[in-house]
Design a protein around this motif. Sequence first.
Motif, PDB file in Angstrom:
ATOM      1  N   ILE A  23      35.756  30.562  27.465  1.00  0.00           N
ATOM      2  CA  ILE A  23      36.185  30.024  28.760  1.00  0.00           C
ATOM      3  C   ILE A  23      36.719  31.141  29.651  1.00  0.00           C
ATOM      4  N   ALA A  24      37.424  32.118  29.057  1.00  0.00           N
ATOM      5  CA  ALA A  24      37.884  33.254  29.859  1.00  0.00           C
ATOM      6  C   ALA A  24      36.688  33.986  30.463  1.00  0.00           C
ATOM      7  N   GLY A  25      35.630  34.176  29.651  1.00  0.00           N
ATOM      8  CA  GLY A  25      34.415  34.814  30.158  1.00  0.00           C
ATOM      9  C   GLY A  25      33.801  34.002  31.278  1.00  0.00           C
ATOM     10  N   ALA A  26      33.746  32.684  31.072  1.00  0.00           N
ATOM     11  CA  ALA A  26      33.173  31.810  32.090  1.00  0.00           C
ATOM     12  C   ALA A  26      33.952  31.916  33.395  1.00  0.00           C
ATOM     13  N   LEU A  27      35.297  31.938  33.285  1.00  0.00           N
ATOM     14  CA  LEU A  27      36.118  32.003  34.493  1.00  0.00           C
ATOM     15  C   LEU A  27      35.899  33.314  35.236  1.00  0.00           C
ATOM     16  N   TYR A  28      35.824  34.409  34.453  1.00  0.00           N
ATOM     17  CA  TYR A  28      35.563  35.705  35.095  1.00  0.00           C
ATOM     18  C   TYR A  28      34.239  35.658  35.843  1.00  0.00           C
ATOM     19  N   SER A  33      30.654  43.755  38.080  1.00  0.00           N
ATOM     20  CA  SER A  33      31.361  42.610  37.493  1.00  0.00           C
ATOM     21  C   SER A  33      30.398  41.648  36.812  1.00  0.00           C
ATOM     22  N   GLY A  34      29.159  41.573  37.304  1.00  0.00           N
ATOM     23  CA  GLY A  34      28.181  40.702  36.666  1.00  0.00           C
ATOM     24  C   GLY A  34      27.918  41.141  35.238  1.00  0.00           C
ATOM     25  N   PHE A  35      27.866  42.464  35.058  1.00  0.00           N
ATOM     26  CA  PHE A  35      27.648  43.015  33.722  1.00  0.00           C
ATOM     27  C   PHE A  35      28.821  42.671  32.808  1.00  0.00           C
ATOM     28  N   ILE A  36      30.028  42.890  33.310  1.00  0.00           N
ATOM     29  CA  ILE A  36      31.222  42.590  32.498  1.00  0.00           C
ATOM     30  C   ILE A  36      31.260  41.114  32.131  1.00  0.00           C
ATOM     31  N   GLY A  37      30.985  40.267  33.110  1.00  0.00           N
ATOM     32  CA  GLY A  37      31.003  38.826  32.868  1.00  0.00           C
ATOM     33  C   GLY A  37      29.997  38.425  31.804  1.00  0.00           C
ATOM     34  N   LYS A  38      28.791  38.971  31.919  1.00  0.00           N
ATOM     35  CA  LYS A  38      27.760  38.607  30.949  1.00  0.00           C
ATOM     36  C   LYS A  38      28.108  39.107  29.555  1.00  0.00           C
ATOM     37  N   ILE A  39      28.705  40.314  29.472  1.00  0.00           N
ATOM     38  CA  ILE A  39      29.124  40.829  28.158  1.00  0.00           C
ATOM     39  C   ILE A  39      30.137  39.877  27.528  1.00  0.00           C
ATOM     40  N   LEU A  40      31.122  39.433  28.362  1.00  0.00           N
ATOM     41  CA  LEU A  40      32.149  38.523  27.837  1.00  0.00           C
ATOM     42  C   LEU A  40      31.514  37.243  27.324  1.00  0.00           C
ATOM     43  N   ILE A  41      30.532  36.726  28.083  1.00  0.00           N
ATOM     44  CA  ILE A  41      29.891  35.473  27.684  1.00  0.00           C
ATOM     45  C   ILE A  41      29.072  35.680  26.410  1.00  0.00           C
ATOM     46  N   LEU A  42      28.317  36.775  26.358  1.00  0.00           N
ATOM     47  CA  LEU A  42      27.464  37.024  25.193  1.00  0.00           C
ATOM     48  C   LEU A  42      28.310  37.239  23.941  1.00  0.00           C
ATOM     49  N   ILE A  47      35.579  42.475  47.772  1.00  0.00           N
ATOM     50  CA  ILE A  47      36.320  41.673  46.789  1.00  0.00           C
ATOM     51  C   ILE A  47      35.659  41.780  45.417  1.00  0.00           C
ATOM     52  N   VAL A  48      34.315  41.739  45.421  1.00  0.00           N
ATOM     53  CA  VAL A  48      33.596  41.861  44.152  1.00  0.00           C
ATOM     54  C   VAL A  48      33.877  43.219  43.512  1.00  0.00           C
ATOM     55  N   ALA A  49      33.897  44.266  44.347  1.00  0.00           N
ATOM     56  CA  ALA A  49      34.209  45.593  43.823  1.00  0.00           C
ATOM     57  C   ALA A  49      35.604  45.606  43.212  1.00  0.00           C
ATOM     58  N   GLY A  50      36.552  44.975  43.920  1.00  0.00           N
ATOM     59  CA  GLY A  50      37.910  44.885  43.397  1.00  0.00           C
ATOM     60  C   GLY A  50      37.954  44.115  42.091  1.00  0.00           C
ATOM     61  N   TRP A  51      37.167  43.055  42.020  1.00  0.00           N
ATOM     62  CA  TRP A  51      37.103  42.228  40.807  1.00  0.00           C
ATOM     63  C   TRP A  51      36.583  43.049  39.634  1.00  0.00           C
ATOM     64  N   THR A  52      35.654  43.988  39.922  1.00  0.00           N
ATOM     65  CA  THR A  52      35.145  44.869  38.871  1.00  0.00           C
ATOM     66  C   THR A  52      36.215  45.852  38.421  1.00  0.00           C
ATOM     67  N   LEU A  53      36.892  46.458  39.413  1.00  0.00           N
ATOM     68  CA  LEU A  53      37.891  47.475  39.078  1.00  0.00           C
ATOM     69  C   LEU A  53      39.081  46.864  38.334  1.00  0.00           C
ATOM     70  N   LEU A  54      39.435  45.636  38.719  1.00  0.00           N
ATOM     71  CA  LEU A  54      40.603  44.997  38.102  1.00  0.00           C
ATOM     72  C   LEU A  54      40.210  44.095  36.940  1.00  0.00           C
ATOM     73  N   ALA A  55      39.065  44.380  36.341  1.00  0.00           N
ATOM     74  CA  ALA A  55      38.566  43.491  35.283  1.00  0.00           C
ATOM     75  C   ALA A  55      39.583  43.313  34.163  1.00  0.00           C
ATOM     76  N   GLY A  56      40.328  44.378  33.838  1.00  0.00           N
ATOM     77  CA  GLY A  56      41.288  44.301  32.739  1.00  0.00           C
ATOM     78  C   GLY A  56      42.371  43.263  32.974  1.00  0.00           C
ATOM     79  N   PRO A  57      43.203  43.473  34.033  1.00  0.00           N
ATOM     80  CA  PRO A  57      44.245  42.478  34.310  1.00  0.00           C
ATOM     81  C   PRO A  57      43.678  41.092  34.590  1.00  0.00           C
ATOM     82  N   ALA A  58      42.546  41.031  35.308  1.00  0.00           N
ATOM     83  CA  ALA A  58      41.950  39.723  35.608  1.00  0.00           C
ATOM     84  C   ALA A  58      41.592  39.009  34.321  1.00  0.00           C
ATOM     85  N   HIS A  59      41.011  39.755  33.400  1.00  0.00           N
ATOM     86  CA  HIS A  59      40.587  39.109  32.163  1.00  0.00           C
ATOM     87  C   HIS A  59      41.775  38.626  31.345  1.00  0.00           C
TER      88      HIS A  59
END
Lengths: 533, 118
Positions: free
Chosen positions: A336-341, A401-410, A472-484
């Motif tokens: 679910i965390a992956g899905a939310l990201y 961020s799409g890559f990070i999201g897909k990794i989390l889901i996979l 915003i998407v770029a920021g979402w990628t850079l802040l992937a750690g805290p966001a996740h």
Amino acid sequence: MNLFLSILNEHWILMPLLIPMLGAFVSPFFGRYRRALQRLVSVLVLVATVAASAYTVAQAAAIEGWYVYQLGSWSPPFGIVLVVDRLSAAFVAMTSILGLCALLYAIWGDDRRDSFFHFLFLVQIAGLNGAFLTGDLFNLFVFFEILLIASYNLLVYGSGSKRVRAGIHYVVINLVGSAFFLMTIGLLYGLTGTLNMADMATQMAALPQSEAALARAGATLLIVVFGVKSALLPLYFWLPRAYSSATAPVAALFAVMTKVGIYAILRTSVILFGEGAGVASDITAGWLIPLSLATLVFGVLGVAAAKRLKVLVAYLVVVSAGTILVPVAIATPDSIAGALYYIVHSTFVTGALFLLADLIADRRGDAEDSLDDGPAIASPAWLSVAFFVAAIVIAGLPPTSGFIGKILILESAFASGWTVWIWAVVLTGSLLTIIALVVAGARIFWHTDKGEAETTLASPQRAIAPLMLLGIVAGWTLLAGPAHSYLTDAAEQLLDRERYVQSIDPQSFDASELQKQYKKQKKKGSDESGHKH
Amino acid sequence: MEALVASAIGVMVASGVYLLLRARTYPVVLGLTLLSYAANLFVFSMGRLTLDGPPVGKAIKKVAKTGEVAPFADPLPQALVLTAIVISFGMTAFIVALAVKSMATLETDHVDGEEPSS
């Protein structure tokens, strides 16, 4: 000022809902003759909404528990409650920010056709935020209707045969969905005798086996209803036509509409078909994951077959819905965390893509957004670069961020029985999406054998909104750690059924108390009337 | 009584779905109306069907006076139905307006906005 602050202090949960709602009802007073003022008001209202939702996120992140706001101080389960946790705060913030960006695009031209645009737009935001905040099932229905009636109007906004045609389909299918939603609510109320979600969770868990058939029917109907909203496979056919013919800022805002359905599935899964949810707890087992994967496949096929850029982007919405529903169906905290990201990422990117597609269509003369050879784009270089970046992000190439999201889901797919299928479909889907986007980009930007397009360009300020979204998407990628880590907490909080029920505490009501109060009043009343005579 | 109400709702849903699957906007609108009628009736009956049940206010008075709980009409589904009727009324008005608009713009009442090529 002090009064204002104390109101804010006590009622801040209401603000993301109240500010756009009040703004909406102020807005029609400015009419078409004071358009500049009307635009200013709308922008200020949405900036305030973004501020309020940012505060909501900060508050939700600060504590472990839930904020419960009792509307009119009526205690649950009888009164309606608004509930803020990390999940709803995140969705509210996402909606408000996307709404602001879409509005910043609309005020440079698209809102000129009718002075009610701002009213509808703000009502839609209020409805969305309300749906995310409410803790009451019927109230959820009401907010769904609010956001739907606004979206019906926004979809046909600007008129034209294309929109009216798409509008009929969209409105009819959603009205059918609403009728089924109402029946589901009736059914669940008949079973549990409550509409408060926390109380319903308790009652559902305690249902006897003899009620299992009804409970399961209700749960299944509810997934069907939310499946219409979130574009699950047999129920998504209305989406591409509707989204591709809507005005660009409206389409960008609609990027969040499928996510409402997904949010509702997440929220109700705790009550109805999560772990320990009683007789209907395994209702989605065995079919929701394959259906989501099939949604993904059909979406990718649509992307590959699209003949117009806006249709392509609309199918990307279907693809992202499929990608998100897979981890939602797996329903572990990690998935679910992956899905939310991924939800946040895909909402902003598809929003940006709808706006970019509109900018591109504006610059291609008669070819508009068709994926045929057309005239060379009277374009600043940044437009092609922005499209390129957005395409990479939505396709999920590293390091976006799409890559990070897909990794989390996979990664989370290992917890399901469908690991191989999920990996195969998600990765093949990404590949086909990349190919389709490359073909589309090449057609638009390079196959330009028909001379220069003669277009009078609309305001250059329109570039602000899509670039903001990409930022915003770029920021979402850079802040992937805290966001996740925030979203992991959100997922754990969502699945923590017991503490959710406790913190809303629907059992605090005591019937004998009411009886005592009534007797006291009665006595007082008869005393008073005694004096009069 | 249960059988009567249940079959009435069933017939209405069936007719509504049948009309919804027609290809012209007018029957579709009628189908939607029937469907929302059925939904309203269904929600209403979910408060359980009781005959001669007093409204909740009187029932509370009776409980307070005598301490005995008699069956009474559940007020909540009634309130829900009231809300739902208002909403579906507004929605029907909207779809009628949209259907008229579509007739005016596209010059056909087919739901796809164009006559099927036969």
